[in-house]
Structures are given as C-alpha cells and as structure tokens.
Scaffold this motif. Structure first.
Motif, PDB file in Angstrom:
ATOM      1  N   ILE A 135       0.836  -1.208   0.000  1.00 40.31           N
ATOM      2  CA  ILE A 135       0.000   0.000   0.000  1.00 40.31           C
ATOM      3  C   ILE A 135       0.870   1.257   0.000  1.00 40.31           C
ATOM      4  O   ILE A 135       0.496   2.280  -0.584  1.00 40.31           O
ATOM      5  CB  ILE A 135      -0.931   0.006   1.229  1.00 40.31           C
ATOM      6  CG1 ILE A 135      -1.876  -1.211   1.189  1.00 40.31           C
ATOM      7  CG2 ILE A 135      -1.759   1.287   1.281  1.00 40.31           C
ATOM      8  CD1 ILE A 135      -2.900  -1.191   0.105  1.00 40.31           C
ATOM      9  N   ASP A 136       2.041   1.194   0.621  1.00 39.25           N
ATOM     10  CA  ASP A 136       2.938   2.357   0.644  1.00 39.25           C
ATOM     11  C   ASP A 136       3.337   2.804  -0.757  1.00 39.25           C
ATOM     12  O   ASP A 136       3.715   3.957  -0.959  1.00 39.25           O
ATOM     13  CB  ASP A 136       4.213   2.032   1.434  1.00 39.25           C
ATOM     14  CG  ASP A 136       3.964   1.977   2.935  1.00 39.25           C
ATOM     15  OD1 ASP A 136       2.861   2.363   3.372  1.00 39.25           O
ATOM     16  OD2 ASP A 136       4.879   1.557   3.675  1.00 39.25           O
ATOM     17  N   ARG A 137       3.275   1.890  -1.742  1.00 40.28           N
ATOM     18  CA  ARG A 137       3.626   2.272  -3.114  1.00 40.28           C
ATOM     19  C   ARG A 137       2.564   3.160  -3.739  1.00 40.28           C
ATOM     20  O   ARG A 137       2.859   4.034  -4.549  1.00 40.28           O
ATOM     21  CB  ARG A 137       3.758   1.019  -3.991  1.00 40.28           C
ATOM     22  CG  ARG A 137       4.913   0.122  -3.673  1.00 40.28           C
ATOM     23  CD  ARG A 137       4.798  -1.113  -4.536  1.00 40.28           C
ATOM     24  NE  ARG A 137       5.887  -2.040  -4.306  1.00 40.28           N
ATOM     25  CZ  ARG A 137       5.868  -3.301  -4.718  1.00 40.28           C
ATOM     26  NH1 ARG A 137       4.828  -3.748  -5.385  1.00 40.28           N
ATOM     27  NH2 ARG A 137       6.888  -4.088  -4.477  1.00 40.28           N
ATOM     28  N   ALA A 138       1.323   2.916  -3.366  1.00 38.10           N
ATOM     29  CA  ALA A 138       0.218   3.602  -4.023  1.00 38.10           C
ATOM     30  C   ALA A 138      -0.303   4.800  -3.245  1.00 38.10           C
ATOM     31  O   ALA A 138      -0.834   5.740  -3.839  1.00 38.10           O
ATOM     32  CB  ALA A 138      -0.936   2.618  -4.255  1.00 38.10           C
ATOM     33  N   VAL A 139      -0.149   4.769  -1.939  1.00 40.36           N
ATOM     34  CA  VAL A 139      -0.668   5.840  -1.088  1.00 40.36           C
ATOM     35  C   VAL A 139       0.514   6.443  -0.328  1.00 40.36           C
ATOM     36  O   VAL A 139       1.298   5.707   0.262  1.00 40.36           O
ATOM     37  CB  VAL A 139      -1.710   5.290  -0.094  1.00 40.36           C
ATOM     38  CG1 VAL A 139      -2.283   6.411   0.762  1.00 40.36           C
ATOM     39  CG2 VAL A 139      -2.817   4.559  -0.838  1.00 40.36           C
ATOM     40  N   PRO A 140       0.653   7.764  -0.328  1.00 39.07           N
ATOM     41  CA  PRO A 140       1.798   8.375   0.365  1.00 39.07           C
ATOM     42  C   PRO A 140       1.874   7.944   1.820  1.00 39.07           C
ATOM     43  O   PRO A 140       0.863   7.853   2.511  1.00 39.07           O
ATOM     44  CB  PRO A 140       1.520   9.878   0.234  1.00 39.07           C
ATOM     45  CG  PRO A 140       0.656   9.999  -0.985  1.00 39.07           C
ATOM     46  CD  PRO A 140      -0.202   8.769  -0.992  1.00 39.07           C
ATOM     47  N   GLY A 141       3.093   7.677   2.269  1.00 35.53           N
ATOM     48  CA  GLY A 141       3.289   7.284   3.655  1.00 35.53           C
ATOM     49  C   GLY A 141       4.141   6.040   3.763  1.00 35.53           C
ATOM     50  O   GLY A 141       4.644   5.512   2.766  1.00 35.53           O
ATOM     51  N   LYS A 142       4.335   5.586   4.982  1.00 36.92           N
ATOM     52  CA  LYS A 142       5.158   4.401   5.238  1.00 36.92           C
ATOM     53  C   LYS A 142       4.524   3.499   6.286  1.00 36.92           C
ATOM     54  O   LYS A 142       5.207   2.694   6.924  1.00 36.92           O
ATOM     55  CB  LYS A 142       6.550   4.835   5.688  1.00 36.92           C
ATOM     56  CG  LYS A 142       6.542   5.823   6.856  1.00 36.92           C
ATOM     57  CD  LYS A 142       7.928   6.339   7.180  1.00 36.92           C
ATOM     58  CE  LYS A 142       7.856   7.357   8.322  1.00 36.92           C
ATOM     59  NZ  LYS A 142       9.176   7.912   8.645  1.00 36.92           N
ATOM     60  N   GLY A 143       3.220   3.638   6.477  1.00 37.25           N
ATOM     61  CA  GLY A 143       2.537   2.867   7.508  1.00 37.25           C
ATOM     62  C   GLY A 143       2.548   1.372   7.276  1.00 37.25           C
ATOM     63  O   GLY A 143       2.552   0.597   8.237  1.00 37.25           O
ATOM     64  N   SER A 144       2.533   0.948   6.009  1.00 33.53           N
ATOM     65  CA  SER A 144       2.580  -0.490   5.741  1.00 33.53           C
ATOM     66  C   SER A 144       3.881  -1.080   6.259  1.00 33.53           C
ATOM     67  O   SER A 144       3.892  -2.085   6.978  1.00 33.53           O
ATOM     68  CB  SER A 144       2.454  -0.752   4.241  1.00 33.53           C
ATOM     69  OG  SER A 144       1.193  -0.388   3.765  1.00 33.53           O
ATOM     70  N   LYS A 145       4.973  -0.434   5.861  1.00 35.86           N
ATOM     71  CA  LYS A 145       6.279  -0.985   6.224  1.00 35.86           C
ATOM     72  C   LYS A 145       6.542  -0.848   7.719  1.00 35.86           C
ATOM     73  O   LYS A 145       7.040  -1.781   8.356  1.00 35.86           O
ATOM     74  CB  LYS A 145       7.381  -0.289   5.423  1.00 35.86           C
ATOM     75  CG  LYS A 145       8.718  -1.014   5.493  1.00 35.86           C
ATOM     76  CD  LYS A 145       9.679  -0.508   4.436  1.00 35.86           C
ATOM     77  CE  LYS A 145      10.952  -1.359   4.421  1.00 35.86           C
ATOM     78  NZ  LYS A 145      11.866  -0.937   3.347  1.00 35.86           N
ATOM     79  N   SER A 146       6.200   0.308   8.300  1.00 29.92           N
ATOM     80  CA  SER A 146       6.427   0.494   9.734  1.00 29.92           C
ATOM     81  C   SER A 146       5.546  -0.449  10.546  1.00 29.92           C
ATOM     82  O   SER A 146       5.990  -1.014  11.548  1.00 29.92           O
ATOM     83  CB  SER A 146       6.147   1.952  10.132  1.00 29.92           C
ATOM     84  OG  SER A 146       7.051   2.819   9.498  1.00 29.92           O
ATOM     85  N   GLY A 147       4.293  -0.599  10.113  1.00 27.58           N
ATOM     86  CA  GLY A 147       3.389  -1.517  10.812  1.00 27.58           C
ATOM     87  C   GLY A 147       3.884  -2.949  10.723  1.00 27.58           C
ATOM     88  O   GLY A 147       3.843  -3.697  11.706  1.00 27.58           O
ATOM     89  N   ALA A 148       4.355  -3.357   9.530  1.00 28.99           N
ATOM     90  CA  ALA A 148       4.870  -4.718   9.370  1.00 28.99           C
ATOM     91  C   ALA A 148       6.113  -4.923  10.216  1.00 28.99           C
ATOM     92  O   ALA A 148       6.301  -5.993  10.819  1.00 28.99           O
ATOM     93  CB  ALA A 148       5.177  -4.969   7.892  1.00 28.99           C
ATOM     94  N   ASN A 149       6.977  -3.909  10.264  1.00 28.28           N
ATOM     95  CA  ASN A 149       8.171  -4.022  11.116  1.00 28.28           C
ATOM     96  C   ASN A 149       7.778  -4.178  12.588  1.00 28.28           C
ATOM     97  O   ASN A 149       8.366  -4.992  13.314  1.00 28.28           O
ATOM     98  CB  ASN A 149       9.049  -2.784  10.949  1.00 28.28           C
ATOM     99  CG  ASN A 149      10.257  -2.809  11.871  1.00 28.28           C
ATOM    100  OD1 ASN A 149      11.174  -3.605  11.701  1.00 28.28           O
ATOM    101  ND2 ASN A 149      10.242  -1.943  12.883  1.00 28.28           N
TER     102      ASN A 149
END
Length: 292
Positions: A135-149
C-alpha cells in the motif's frame, strides 16, 4: 514615360509587394504549425519516456533481489519470511497475505480474527502469516512498512498474534498514515500485556526488520497473487469464496472441520504463539496460485 504608364507600373509594384507579404505570412504560419506539432510530439514522447522509465524503475524495485539481514524469531520458509501462528502439528494450514494499511485486510481481520484465534487455540489450524507492504507504493506514507516491522518486533517478543489483532482493530483509514508514526505503534503495544518494553520500542524505532519486510513484499510480488487479503486453506483460495460458498466465520469453521475429519488435532502453545523455528507448519501447503 507618360503619366498612364507610370501609374500602371506603380500599381504593379504594389501588387507584387502584397503578394510577397502574403506568401511570407503563409510561410510563417506554416512554420509555426510545424513547431507546434514538434513541441506537442516531443511532450508526448517525453511523457511516454518518463512512464517507461518509471515502469522500469518500479519493476526494478519490485524485482531487485534482497536478502534480509535479520529475521524475526521463529519465522519459517525460504529466507524466513513467514510468521507461523498456532500449533505446528495442526492438521490444517491457513495462509494469509495481508498489509497493515489494507482496508480489506482490516475488514477481514475484524470479522474473522476471533474465529481464527479460536481455531488456532483448538489445535485445528496453524496460520502462516505473510505481512506485506505494497500500500505504501500507491498511497503516500510508510505505515505499511512500519506496521509490518512492528509486527515483526512483536513476533520477537512472542506477542505477534495479540499485537496483530490490536493493530487491525485500530487500523486508520487507508489515506491516514498513522502507522507511519512509530509512537502510535508503540502506544498500541500498551494494549498487549508484556509487549510494551524497551526492547520492543528499540526494535520499532530502529526499523530493525525493514529489510525483512521488503523481502516479504518481494516474495509476494513473485507469488502471482495480486491483492490482499489473500487467504488459503491447505493451499486452496477461500476468500472471498470457497467454490460457490461465501466465506463467513461459520463457513470457515465448517471447512476446517471438514478438512480435519479423521485427523488428530495439534497441540498449540500459549495463546497461539509458536516462536520455535523448528515447529513450523510446512510451506508446502502454500502453493503458487498458478499451481493446479
């Protein structure tokens, strides 16, 4: 030269001058039209070229091989990209691909997490969790990666399942990058008894498993699946339908019971947590979508 002849010569001169001016004006207009066509053509070419370059860059970003420098405790499969939950010897395997920012994943988890947790606690299933971050690729932000981490950090602490359920219960709107704020993730960890520790906070703040998250996403890119949540029971897609039957919590439990008929149930650990690396459900139960 008489006066008549002189007048005729002057008129002819003026006519020739007008004709030359008209020809020059037409030539200038034709040149202007050619310049405009060249500029427009150049712009289109530039856009196409940019798109091609972007596509190549995105494709390279997607396909560039990456081996994570570190993986969370107890992860399994190739490059340890899978988080196992539940009894390792459970007769059925539920495979779930999901993104912390994905609204459909949030909807799925809010409806099914209680049932899945119960099936895990009964030793009926183990779950192979693939936490992706597209989702971080399509929507600005980094919540996918930070949440997964942060979920990987929770796995280290033996609290993946509980933190996973808390995260999805508190999922923001897709365009709200709240999970990109590490303080939010650490604050949510307070809802899981025993997770809010300096070790967890350090893991979240230093993005310890960022490389691992990228590798999980790359693995998803190669999987053939194109959306989340992707849910499989013993390798067969069951979301949103299993054959002609719509998935519901009751149907999921029914399908699991049918698959387990005549088989011995597993012996789950405490609250579905199975961090032991050697106690993993086999990824052989998680075939490619292109497999028959």
């Amino acid at each position: 030269m008489d006066v008549k002849a002189t007048s005729e010569k002057n008129r002819e001169g003026k006519r020739n001058a007008r004709e030359r001016m008209q020809a020059q004006r037409e030539a200038d207009e034709a040149a202007s039209r050619r310049r405009k066509k060249l500029i427009a053509g150049g712009s289109v070419f530039a856009v196409i070229a940019a798109a091609v370059v972007t596509g190549v860059i995105v494709q390279n970003q997607r396909s560039e091989p990456e081996t994570p420098a570190a993986a969370p405790a107890g992860t399994t499969g190739d490059k340890n990209l899978v988080i196992p939950v539940g009894a390792a010897n459970a007769p059925s395997v539920l495979t779930v691909y999901e993104d912390p920012r994905c609204p459909a994943c949030g909807s799925f988890e809010r409806e099914f997490s209680a049932t899945i947790d119960q099936l895990e606690d009964q030793g009926k299933i183990s779950t192979n969790a693939h936490i992706v971050s597209f989702i971080d690729r399509a929507v600005p932000g980094k919540g996918s990666k930070s949440g997964a981490n942060a979920l990987a950090c929770a796995q280290d602490a033996g609290h993946f399942r509980d933190f996973h359920d808390v995260l999805y219960r508190n999922q923001p709107e897709e365009t709200n990058d709240a999970f990109g704020d590490k303080a939010v993730l650490i604050s949510l960890a307070k809802q899981v008894n025993g997770l809010d520790t300096p070790a967890f906070e350090a893991c979240v703040n230093e993005d310890r498993y960022g490389g691992w998250v990228s590798s999980v996403q790359q693995d998803f890119d190669k999987s053939g699946y194109r959306s989340t949540p992707t849910v499989l029971l013993n390798g067969q897609p069951i979301y949103p339908k299993n054959g002609n039957d719509q998935i519901t919590p009751a149907n999921l439990a029914k399908w699991v019971d049918a698959a387990n008929q005549g088989k011995q149930l597993g012996t789950p650990g405490s609250n579905g947590q199975t961090p032991a690396p050697t106690a993993a459900a086999p990824e052989a139960n998680n075939p490619s979508p292109n497999a028959g």
